[in-house]
Design an enzyme around this catalytic site. Structure first.
Site, mmCIF file in Angstrom:
data_model
loop_
_atom_site.group_PDB
_atom_site.id
_atom_site.type_symbol
_atom_site.label_atom_id
_atom_site.label_comp_id
_atom_site.label_asym_id
_atom_site.label_seq_id
_atom_site.Cartn_x
_atom_site.Cartn_y
_atom_site.Cartn_z
ATOM 1 N N ASP A 15 3.533 93.740 14.403
ATOM 2 C CA ASP A 15 4.383 93.122 13.554
ATOM 3 C C ASP A 15 5.681 94.059 13.171
ATOM 4 O O ASP A 15 5.378 95.416 13.150
ATOM 5 C CB ASP A 15 3.925 92.280 12.203
ATOM 6 C CG ASP A 15 4.632 91.661 11.575
ATOM 7 O OD1 ASP A 15 5.430 90.909 12.096
ATOM 8 O OD2 ASP A 15 4.708 91.778 10.200
ATOM 9 N N ASP A 17 8.685 93.193 10.581
ATOM 10 C CA ASP A 17 8.972 93.051 9.007
ATOM 11 C C ASP A 17 7.751 93.136 8.176
ATOM 12 O O ASP A 17 6.838 92.503 8.209
ATOM 13 C CB ASP A 17 9.519 91.504 8.727
ATOM 14 C CG ASP A 17 10.895 91.234 9.468
ATOM 15 O OD1 ASP A 17 11.775 91.935 9.098
ATOM 16 O OD2 ASP A 17 10.989 90.392 10.398
ATOM 17 N N LYS A 187 2.991 83.007 15.246
ATOM 18 C CA LYS A 187 1.644 83.167 14.519
ATOM 19 C C LYS A 187 1.559 82.234 13.268
ATOM 20 O O LYS A 187 2.555 82.127 12.880
ATOM 21 C CB LYS A 187 1.825 84.802 14.050
ATOM 22 C CG LYS A 187 2.377 85.856 14.808
ATOM 23 C CD LYS A 187 2.351 87.374 14.249
ATOM 24 C CE LYS A 187 3.181 88.082 14.764
ATOM 25 N NZ LYS A 187 3.425 89.546 14.011
#
Length: 261
Positions: A15, A17, A187
């Site tokens: 990921d 952020d 997701k």
């Protein structure tokens, strides 16, 4: 820490952020992190629920923080949305798009174009020009039978000034008004993980999902059959972690600590 997993990890779905940065502020030394992945023999694909940037824009942001990644190393929820729509409507066609230019571009490349009426689908992402008028139109189109999809359910995203409203907050308004539940492209649905593992040429058993959010990064990794690692540099604290009935395989303060011995 990551090297302690057995069998050995060969690939990471990472990921961005809350893991690499908060908005424009890097959380770690990105160059060092990617060098550590290389030293461990772990190949990386960056997979983000954030639909507000194109692949090229993510490449430029990463480069501005001292690291380099290839185009094939980035997948976004905009790309996942285009993939899901292509499977459902292979002929392409008109759709109502609520989101950034990057979402429009990904859908256009897949054969879909923005329209206000008589659409195949309504797609909701992070829309910084969201309005009551857009909410009303999306609601009407969904009630008329348009397929309803959200890029991701993230209600917030981390910034240097605290948590800001995410795409999931807009999605919640549309779901409430339309009384319909959206299909999620990003997701914790498996699409992004499947796209990433296909690019890496690995199985779920060889892969670890790394992120900062339990209900997307970690739950999505578990659903995809991957091992999981949570970093505490984003939205999830140790206190919040204890409230979930599923748990990651590893927990670290940040990505550098996760990649340490």
């Amino acid at each position: 820490m990551l090297a302690s997993l057995t069998p050995a990890v060969q690939a990471a779905i990472l990921d961005m952020d809350g893991v690499l940065w908060k908005d424009k502020q890097p959380l770690i030394n990105l160059k060092e992190a990617f060098e550590r992945f290389d030293a461990l023999g772990i190949r990386v694909v960056l997979a983000t629920n954030n639909s507000s940037r194109t692949v090229k824009e993510y490449q430029e942001k990463i480069a501005s923080m001292g690291a380099q990644v290839d185009e094939e190393q980035i997948v976004t929820s905009s790309m996942a949305a285009a993939h899901v729509l292509q499977q459902r409507f292979p002929q392409g066609g008109p759709v109502y798009i609520m989101g950034a230019d990057s979402l429009h571009q990904a859908l256009e490349q897949a054969g879909f174009y923005h329209a206000e009426d008589n659409v195949l689908a309504v797609i909701s992402g992070l829309d910084r020009t969201f309005s009551f008028e857009k909410l009303a139109r999306a609601t009407r189109l969904i009630r008329q039978g348009a397929f309803f999809m959200g890029t991701n359910p993230d209600t917030t995203f981390p910034t240097p000034n605290g948590l800001g409203p995410g795409a999931g907050s807009i999605l919640a308004a549309i779901q409430t008004a339309s009384e319909q539940t959206a299909v999620i492209a990003g997701k914790p649905s498996p699409t992004l993980y499947q796209m990433a593992m296909q690019r890496l040429g690995v199985s779920p058993q060889q892969t670890v999902s790394i992120g900062d959010r339990m209900e997307t990064d970690i739950l999505g990794g578990i659903r995809a059959g991957c091992r999981t690692a949570l970093v505490l540099s984003g939205v999830t604290s140790r206190q919040i972690l204890q409230t979930y009935d599923y748990q990651p395989d590893l927990v670290a303060e940040d990505l550098i600590h996760l990649l340490s011995a």
